[in-house]
Write a protein that holds these residues in place. Structure first.
Motif, PDB file in Angstrom:
ATOM      1  N   HIS A 104      -7.039  -0.144  -8.787  1.00 40.86           N
ATOM      2  CA  HIS A 104      -6.672   0.518  -7.533  1.00 40.86           C
ATOM      3  C   HIS A 104      -7.191   1.957  -7.486  1.00 40.86           C
ATOM      4  N   ARG A 164     -10.053   1.896   4.384  1.00 46.31           N
ATOM      5  CA  ARG A 164      -9.007   1.653   3.398  1.00 46.31           C
ATOM      6  C   ARG A 164      -7.994   0.635   3.905  1.00 46.31           C
ATOM      7  N   ARG A 178     -12.569   7.986  -1.358  1.00 50.40           N
ATOM      8  CA  ARG A 178     -12.305   9.387  -1.036  1.00 50.40           C
ATOM      9  C   ARG A 178     -13.553  10.242  -1.268  1.00 50.40           C
ATOM     10  N   TRP A 220      -9.711   3.615  -4.631  1.00 54.95           N
ATOM     11  CA  TRP A 220      -9.269   4.746  -3.807  1.00 54.95           C
ATOM     12  C   TRP A 220     -10.139   5.975  -4.045  1.00 54.95           C
ATOM     13  N   HIS A 249       0.832  -1.201   0.000  1.00 59.61           N
ATOM     14  CA  HIS A 249       0.000   0.000   0.000  1.00 59.61           C
ATOM     15  C   HIS A 249       0.872   1.259   0.000  1.00 59.61           C
ATOM     16  N   ALA A 303      -2.360   8.626   2.954  1.00 61.59           N
ATOM     17  CA  ALA A 303      -2.355   7.168   2.799  1.00 61.59           C
ATOM     18  C   ALA A 303      -0.933   6.623   2.862  1.00 61.59           C
TER      19      ALA A 303
END
Length: 704
Positions: free
Chosen positions: A593, A330, A601, A597, A196, A308
């Motif tokens: 991905h 997440r 968000r 994400w 990550h 992140a």
């Protein structure tokens, strides 16, 4: 020392984990892995000894153990590399004689072989290790910090040197450029978090490189505060990855700066505190022009990527004891224990579309069939046949047949040489004992370099030198070896034909197509939630329809891609050139991905309602991107068109023009949605290997 059973197991333990296995890493790293596998070796030898009492029990054990060891490859490159050697340590004791009384000698020999191998790896192969993935991530974070610092101060721009450095740092974090042993591929918290970290760092570097401010254009104190906070967090993250303190204070500082900029962009109603409008009312026209709001949206994405990165880095270093506040949506794995994460990884691959599952089933069935044939027909030295199956079976039909031909030719040559040696030397075991170490050095040096034919031929002579010391040898030992290899190769080839004969080629196409289909569902659901009349999501984060399905699709696509890269034969390479022209599979994975994400968000509170014009535009943009995803997915699907017909998604100004629309009175959340969807369009353009979109002139004080 007069203990032939212990000697046999000591030798084959070293051969299994030192020659047959392909454990990645440096000598000392392999030594640590070998020592950790010692309890597993004891268990396998014990089970094999106990189950050899009957053919049916040995066959059943081979089916279960063979599948379990092969399927353990989902745990990362080290379990995958050690699996073939561990298979041999079950195969050897599963053949007659059934002698539980010799279990002590067998375990003692296995322990001796493993320990001596570990010592040899640590002392003789003490080469310097490559740069670790943590260090690569730390370097990327430092580069991001420098870029953010330059963007926050005069001349508020990145030069070509810094842009190139950001691109190189991001490329260095791609799995394909990292040594196999350094890839964070395990199911544990630290490995998941390090993966990550790499993805977030790449995203941060990319977004910083795209945020180009013109010389002398002051972005304003609020934007500069966010960029300085990003720079501070990036520098602290690099220190954390190098075993420094956690970036707690820097993360809190960026959270505050990000919240202030978000509230500033929200445009509060007249007479109310900024950012305090009720969620069930549409926000009025903001105080900033659309170009500035678009720039703010880009800054907030940068801040999100930096946060992140910092959180993931702390998790990667400290695991479940991380100090930085972790958003569990997440980082769902942060609070999970190792058995749960292992179960999650195994369950994610427990299906016929997983390449790891396919390989485990193929190999387990082939080894079980060979063990059954060897037990029913009392095949002499039947474990040689199983060893041939283990080393010859490949993931595609063409690979398997090509390997079988080379292996049989090499075995025939080795058998002829073995017969000549046995006839010339006779029963003089001292000669075999003296020649064996020299031949092992030659065989394990030349075999892996020359290919499977040489390896099988040299190994045929090697096993003859071993067994000639255990029993009176005859030239027929070479004949038995050739027969065993022929039987093992034939069974391995049959199961290679019957079970998923094209390896990861079709599975990669299917997995990529499925990933894009699931991503299209997420895009539609997220854009519809953003455009909803009350500004709230029907379901947030993990509750978004298809969210978990997309996570699983990403996992399966990554495993298929890894398997595809592990089939580098000339035939496979020619197939790639002929059937997959200019396909960027890495961009497909990044699309998945980025979809996850961005959806997370945009659905985080506070949620701002869109006015009718902005809501209509956001919904239309989401439908547009989802439609492009479905077009590419249909072309990639093995049951659809050929890969050559994958549509080229233009990354030019005309294709991105709808995403630069400026609906009157649109709040910052609209521009954040448009920015996310535009980045997905850029990802789709990269899949067909087109050039990335050029920088768009937004005519904004903070971006061009």
């Amino acid at each position: 020392m007069g203990r032939p059973v212990a000697a046999t197991y000591a030798l084959f333990a070293a051969v299994a984990l030192g020659g047959l296995s392909r454990i990645p890493g440096t000598g000392r790293g392999r030594a640590v892995t070998v020592v950790r596998l010692l309890p597993v070796c004891w268990i396998l030898v014990t089970i094999g000894t106990c189950l050899s009492v009957r053919t049916w029990s040995a066959v059943a054990g081979m089916l279960v153990v063979g599948f379990a060891l092969a399927f353990a490859a989902v745990g990362g490159p080290r379990p995958a590399g050690a699996a073939p050697g561990l298979q041999l340590l079950y195969i050897l004791p599963s053949f007659p004689p059934y002698d539980p009384a010799s279990l002590g000698d067998r375990l003692a020999g296995t322990t001796t072989g493993v320990v001596v191998l570990a010592v040899a790896e640590a002392l003789l192969c003490a080469e310097p290790g490559p740069t670790t993935y943590r260090e690569l991530a730390a370097r990327g974070a430092l580069t991001a910090g420098r870029c953010a610092t330059l963007l926050a101060a005069p001349p508020y721009a990145l030069t070509g040197t810094e842009t190139d450095a950001a691109q190189r740092a991001g490329q260095a974090l791609r799995a394909v450029t990292v040594p196999e042993a350094q890839r964070p591929a395990g199911p544990g918290v630290r490995d998941r978090a390090l993966t990550h970290t790499g993805l977030a760092t790449r995203a941060l570097l990319t977004r910083l490189a795209q945020l180009r401010s013109g010389p002398g254009r002051d972005p304003g104190p609020d934007v500069s505060a966010v960029l300085r906070a990003v720079a501070g967090l990036a520098t602290a993250t690099a220190a954390c990855l190098r075993s420094g303190p956690p970036p707690t204070a820097e993360s809190a500082r960026l959270v505050a700066a990000r919240a202030h900029l978000s509230a500033l962009s929200a445009g509060p109603p007249p007479g109310t505190a900024r950012g305090c409008h009720p969620p069930d009312r549409a926000a009025p026209a903001p105080d900033f022009p659309p170009a500035v709001l678009r720039h703010h949206a880009a800054l907030l994405e940068i801040a999100d990527a930096a946060l992140a990165m910092g959180t993931a880095a702390d998790l990667a270093v400290r695991g479940r004891h991380a100090v930085v506040e972790v958003p569990l949506g997440r980082f769902w794995y942060a609070s999970q224990r190792a058995p749960v994460l292992w179960w999650h990884r195994l369950r994610g691959h427990a299906g016929r579309r997983s390449v790891f599952f396919q390989n485990a089933v193929r190999l387990a069935l082939a080894l079980t069939a060979v063990r059954l044939v060897a037990g029913v027909d009392t095949l002499p030295h039947g474990f040689w046949a199983m060893l041939a199956t283990l080393t010859i079976t490949r993931t595609t039909v063409n690979q398997t047949w090509s390997t079988v031909r080379l292996a049989l030719a090499g075995t025939l040559a080795g058998a002829l040489l073995t017969a000549a040696i046995l006839l010339a030397v006779g029963s003089d075991t001292a000669v075999y004992a003296a020649v064996l170490p020299v031949w092992m050095l030659f065989g394990f040096t030349v075999g892996p370099v020359k290919g499977v034919g040489w390896a099988q031929g040299l190994f045929t002579v090697l096993v003859a030198l071993v067994f000639a010391q255990l029993a009176p040898p005859t030239w027929r030992l070479a004949e038995v070896r050739l027969l065993d290899v022929l039987i093992g190769s034939a069974i391995g080839a049959v199961f290679g034909v019957l079970a998923w004969p094209r390896g990861a080629h079709d599975e990669l196409r299917y997995a990529a197509a499925e990933l894009l289909r699931r991503a299209a569902e997420i895009v539609v659901a997220t854009s519809a939630s953003v455009a909803g009349p009350d500004g709230t999501a029907a379901a947030v984060q993990s509750g978004v329809p298809g969210h978990r399905s997309l996570q699983r699709a990403v996992i399966l696509a990554e495993s298929a891609y890894a398997q595809f890269l592990s089939e580098p034969t000339p035939l496979q390479l020619s197939r790639r050139r002929a059937e997959l022209p200019d396909m960027d599979w890495q961009a497909t994975l990044m699309t998945g991905h980025h979809t996850l994400w961005g959806s997370d968000r945009l659905l985080e509170p506070p949620l701002t309602a869109l006015n009718p014009a902005a809501a209509t535009s956001a919904g239309a943009l989401g439908e547009r991107v989802a439609g492009r995803m479905l077009l590419v997915s249909a072309a990639l699907d093995p049951g659809g068109d050929t890969p050559a017909s994958v549509p080229v998604i233009s990354p030019g100004a005309a294709a991105l023009a709808p995403f630069r629309a400026e609906p009157p009175g649109a709040p910052r959340r609209y521009y954040a949605t448009a920015s996310w969807l535009a980045s997905l369009m850029t990802d789709l353009a990269r899949i067909a290997h087109t050039a990335p979109a050029p920088a768009v002139d937004d005519k904004t004080p903070g971006r061009r």
